[in-house]
Design a protein around this motif. Structure first.
Motif, PDB file in Angstrom:
ATOM      1  N   GLN A 144       0.837  -1.185   0.000  1.00  0.00           N
ATOM      2  CA  GLN A 144       0.000   0.000   0.000  1.00  0.00           C
ATOM      3  C   GLN A 144       0.878   1.244   0.000  1.00  0.00           C
ATOM      4  O   GLN A 144       2.071   1.187   0.300  1.00  0.00           O
ATOM      5  N   VAL A 145       0.294   2.370  -0.341  1.00  0.00           N
ATOM      6  CA  VAL A 145       1.009   3.632  -0.267  1.00  0.00           C
ATOM      7  C   VAL A 145       1.133   4.033   1.202  1.00  0.00           C
ATOM      8  O   VAL A 145       0.139   4.133   1.923  1.00  0.00           O
ATOM      9  N   VAL A 146       2.364   4.212   1.665  1.00  0.00           N
ATOM     10  CA  VAL A 146       2.608   4.637   3.036  1.00  0.00           C
ATOM     11  C   VAL A 146       3.316   5.989   3.000  1.00  0.00           C
ATOM     12  O   VAL A 146       3.834   6.411   1.971  1.00  0.00           O
ATOM     13  N   TRP A 147       3.326   6.653   4.144  1.00  0.00           N
ATOM     14  CA  TRP A 147       3.904   7.998   4.214  1.00  0.00           C
ATOM     15  C   TRP A 147       4.803   8.104   5.437  1.00  0.00           C
ATOM     16  O   TRP A 147       4.506   7.565   6.487  1.00  0.00           O
ATOM     17  N   VAL A 148       5.878   8.846   5.284  1.00  0.00           N
ATOM     18  CA  VAL A 148       6.807   9.104   6.385  1.00  0.00           C
ATOM     19  C   VAL A 148       6.837  10.609   6.654  1.00  0.00           C
ATOM     20  O   VAL A 148       7.249  11.383   5.780  1.00  0.00           O
ATOM     21  N   PRO A 149       6.396  11.051   7.821  1.00  0.00           N
ATOM     22  CA  PRO A 149       6.484  12.491   8.135  1.00  0.00           C
ATOM     23  C   PRO A 149       7.954  12.911   8.191  1.00  0.00           C
ATOM     24  O   PRO A 149       8.784  12.217   8.769  1.00  0.00           O
ATOM     25  N   THR A 150       8.271  14.030   7.581  1.00  0.00           N
ATOM     26  CA  THR A 150       9.645  14.522   7.615  1.00  0.00           C
ATOM     27  C   THR A 150       9.807  15.500   8.770  1.00  0.00           C
ATOM     28  O   THR A 150       8.875  16.230   9.101  1.00  0.00           O
ATOM     29  N   PRO A 151      10.970  15.535   9.410  1.00  0.00           N
ATOM     30  CA  PRO A 151      11.172  16.476  10.515  1.00  0.00           C
ATOM     31  C   PRO A 151      11.120  17.910  10.015  1.00  0.00           C
ATOM     32  O   PRO A 151      11.509  18.195   8.880  1.00  0.00           O
ATOM     33  N   PHE A 152      10.643  18.812  10.852  1.00  0.00           N
ATOM     34  CA  PHE A 152      10.519  20.203  10.409  1.00  0.00           C
ATOM     35  C   PHE A 152      11.878  20.829  10.144  1.00  0.00           C
ATOM     36  O   PHE A 152      11.972  21.853   9.464  1.00  0.00           O
ATOM     37  N   ALA A 153      12.947  20.203  10.643  1.00  0.00           N
ATOM     38  CA  ALA A 153      14.289  20.699  10.346  1.00  0.00           C
ATOM     39  C   ALA A 153      14.586  20.651   8.855  1.00  0.00           C
ATOM     40  O   ALA A 153      15.495  21.328   8.369  1.00  0.00           O
ATOM     41  N   MET A 154      13.810  19.872   8.095  1.00  0.00           N
ATOM     42  CA  MET A 154      13.976  19.851   6.636  1.00  0.00           C
ATOM     43  C   MET A 154      13.746  21.236   6.046  1.00  0.00           C
ATOM     44  O   MET A 154      14.214  21.542   4.949  1.00  0.00           O
ATOM     45  N   TRP A 155      13.014  22.086   6.769  1.00  0.00           N
ATOM     46  CA  TRP A 155      12.740  23.432   6.273  1.00  0.00           C
ATOM     47  C   TRP A 155      13.996  24.296   6.275  1.00  0.00           C
ATOM     48  O   TRP A 155      13.976  25.426   5.814  1.00  0.00           O
ATOM     49  N   HIS A 156      15.099  23.781   6.807  1.00  0.00           N
ATOM     50  CA  HIS A 156      16.371  24.495   6.689  1.00  0.00           C
ATOM     51  C   HIS A 156      16.817  24.572   5.236  1.00  0.00           C
ATOM     52  O   HIS A 156      17.662  25.387   4.883  1.00  0.00           O
ATOM     53  N   LYS A 157      16.268  23.701   4.401  1.00  0.00           N
ATOM     54  CA  LYS A 157      16.526  23.788   2.967  1.00  0.00           C
ATOM     55  C   LYS A 157      15.561  24.813   2.376  1.00  0.00           C
ATOM     56  O   LYS A 157      14.366  24.769   2.658  1.00  0.00           O
ATOM     57  N   PRO A 158      16.040  25.742   1.572  1.00  0.00           N
ATOM     58  CA  PRO A 158      15.169  26.817   1.069  1.00  0.00           C
ATOM     59  C   PRO A 158      13.922  26.324   0.349  1.00  0.00           C
ATOM     60  O   PRO A 158      12.892  27.005   0.341  1.00  0.00           O
ATOM     61  N   PHE A 159      13.997  25.152  -0.253  1.00  0.00           N
ATOM     62  CA  PHE A 159      12.896  24.639  -1.058  1.00  0.00           C
ATOM     63  C   PHE A 159      11.594  24.540  -0.261  1.00  0.00           C
ATOM     64  O   PHE A 159      10.517  24.886  -0.757  1.00  0.00           O
ATOM     65  N   TYR A 160      11.647  24.064   0.969  1.00  0.00           N
ATOM     66  CA  TYR A 160      10.434  23.769   1.718  1.00  0.00           C
ATOM     67  C   TYR A 160       9.638  25.024   2.100  1.00  0.00           C
ATOM     68  O   TYR A 160       8.427  25.087   1.855  1.00  0.00           O
ATOM     69  N   PRO A 161      10.251  26.033   2.723  1.00  0.00           N
ATOM     70  CA  PRO A 161       9.437  27.228   3.035  1.00  0.00           C
ATOM     71  C   PRO A 161       8.944  27.957   1.788  1.00  0.00           C
ATOM     72  O   PRO A 161       7.852  28.534   1.801  1.00  0.00           O
ATOM     73  N   GLN A 162       9.718  27.935   0.695  1.00  0.00           N
ATOM     74  CA  GLN A 162       9.245  28.587  -0.524  1.00  0.00           C
ATOM     75  C   GLN A 162       8.086  27.802  -1.139  1.00  0.00           C
ATOM     76  O   GLN A 162       7.129  28.381  -1.653  1.00  0.00           O
ATOM     77  N   LEU A 163       8.168  26.471  -1.085  1.00  0.00           N
ATOM     78  CA  LEU A 163       7.070  25.657  -1.591  1.00  0.00           C
ATOM     79  C   LEU A 163       5.798  25.912  -0.786  1.00  0.00           C
ATOM     80  O   LEU A 163       4.693  25.947  -1.333  1.00  0.00           O
ATOM     81  N   SER A 164       5.943  26.126   0.513  1.00  0.00           N
ATOM     82  CA  SER A 164       4.763  26.386   1.341  1.00  0.00           C
ATOM     83  C   SER A 164       4.088  27.693   0.957  1.00  0.00           C
ATOM     84  O   SER A 164       2.877  27.848   1.122  1.00  0.00           O
ATOM     85  N   LEU A 165       4.849  28.642   0.431  1.00  0.00           N
ATOM     86  CA  LEU A 165       4.277  29.925   0.023  1.00  0.00           C
ATOM     87  C   LEU A 165       3.509  29.813  -1.288  1.00  0.00           C
ATOM     88  O   LEU A 165       2.458  30.445  -1.451  1.00  0.00           O
ATOM     89  N   VAL A 166       4.015  29.023  -2.241  1.00  0.00           N
ATOM     90  CA  VAL A 166       3.359  28.951  -3.547  1.00  0.00           C
ATOM     91  C   VAL A 166       2.227  27.936  -3.589  1.00  0.00           C
ATOM     92  O   VAL A 166       1.470  27.889  -4.562  1.00  0.00           O
ATOM     93  N   MET A 167       2.065  27.108  -2.546  1.00  0.00           N
ATOM     94  CA  MET A 167       1.005  26.101  -2.576  1.00  0.00           C
ATOM     95  C   MET A 167      -0.376  26.720  -2.380  1.00  0.00           C
ATOM     96  O   MET A 167      -1.392  26.078  -2.648  1.00  0.00           O
TER      97      MET A 167
END
Length: 305
Positions: A144-167
């Motif tokens: 089945q399709v499973v999901w792994v929550p990523t730690p919020f420390a991943m937001w240290h990469k610029p991609f994540y906070p910018q993606l949150s803005l354009v979503m």
């Protein structure tokens, strides 16, 4: 333009514009619009007829604040879209495609890199990101399709906070109206005439514009954004129907080479998406099944709990 801003933004305005941020002219779609989609394929027929051969007269006749306000309302009513993402490899993301929904609660986005061999996709629900196998990969191994929550420390990469803005483009358009805003001119995107607007916001304003960001999460998002700059140029391309066609975020530190560009299409046609159910959540080692022996090291690592 509106009233006085901080010295940081004033300095960035001069530096960025003098440095020659180029307008996105007659280029085609960003990313591989025909690439794999995390939620199937939805044809663009719903919007193709509305935008083909259109002129930007409607948007161009409005002042910048009115134009962005009108576009925010149009995007809010649309509630969802298909998107193509252009981003430099190495800052936590890669060019890709997917769907976003921003109605009925926190915005949700599915993202799949353009690489045809990619096995994992990303889903963001509000400010929580999850990694999981594509439906095809899960089916191939009989899981089945499973999901792994990523730690919020991943937001240290610029991609994540910018993606949150354009979503949530409706929210981003509303945020931009609070800053330095001007009309750049009329251009062409994917064969349609659009009006190009530009805004400049400092990191504090962008952080305030991320819905639901907690005091605990904010420092992580701030670190990620500041890796790209202390302030950002926000470019918007709006068509005659006041639809946001494209948006680009450019940090003053890294410049255009590291800009995040999103092109929206097929407004209102995204499939239903939501945060993964608790029964579908797993830990990082469970993703190794989907990656295969040679790809196991590509997982999010033991910190993804």
């Amino acid at each position: 333009m509106r009233g006085a801003r901080s010295a940081v933004v004033v300095a960035v305005t001069a530096a960025v514009l003098a440095g020659g941020l180029t307008a996105c002219g007659s280029s085609g779609g960003v990313g591989a619009a025909g690439g794999p989609s995390p939620a199937g394929t939805v044809p663009d027929a719903a919007t193709a007829g509305a935008t083909a051969g259109a002129t930007a007269t409607g948007a161009a006749e409005l002042d910048p604040e009115e134009a962005l306000a009108a576009a925010a309302e149009v995007m809010r009513r649309a509630g969802s879209a298909r998107y193509a993402l252009s981003v430099r490899e190495g800052n936590g993301g890669a060019p890709g495609t997917g769907f976003a929904r921003w109605t009925n609660g926190p915005a949700v986005l599915d993202y799949l890199a353009d690489d045809p061999g990619v096995r994992l996709r990303l889903r963001m629900a509000g400010n929580t990101a999850y990694l999981g196998p594509t439906e095809q990969v899960a089916a191939a191994v009989g899981e089945q399709v499973v999901w792994v929550p990523t730690p919020f420390a991943m937001w240290h990469k610029p991609f994540y906070p910018q993606l949150s803005l354009v979503m949530d483009p409706a929210n981003l358009l509303t945020l931009a109206r609070a800053g330095w805003l001007d009309r750049v001119g009329t251009e062409t995107v994917d064969g349609a005439e659009v009006t190009h607007y530009r805004d400049i916001e400092d990191v504090d304003a962008l952080l305030a514009g991320i819905p639901g960001l907690t005091a605990e999460q904010r420092p992580h998002a701030e670190v990620g954004l500041k890796k790209s700059g202390k302030a950002f140029v926000l470019d918007f391309w709006i068509n005659a129907e006041q639809q946001l066609v494209r948006v680009r975020l450019t940090g003053d530190k890294e410049g255009e080479a590291a800009a995040v560009t999103v092109t929206y299409s097929a407004l209102g046609t995204a499939p239903a998406m939501e945060a993964p159910a608790a029964k579908d959540l797993r830990t990082s080692p469970d993703l190794d099944t989907f990656l295969g022996p040679s790809r196991a090291e590509a997982g999010p690592g033991p910190e993804g709990v």
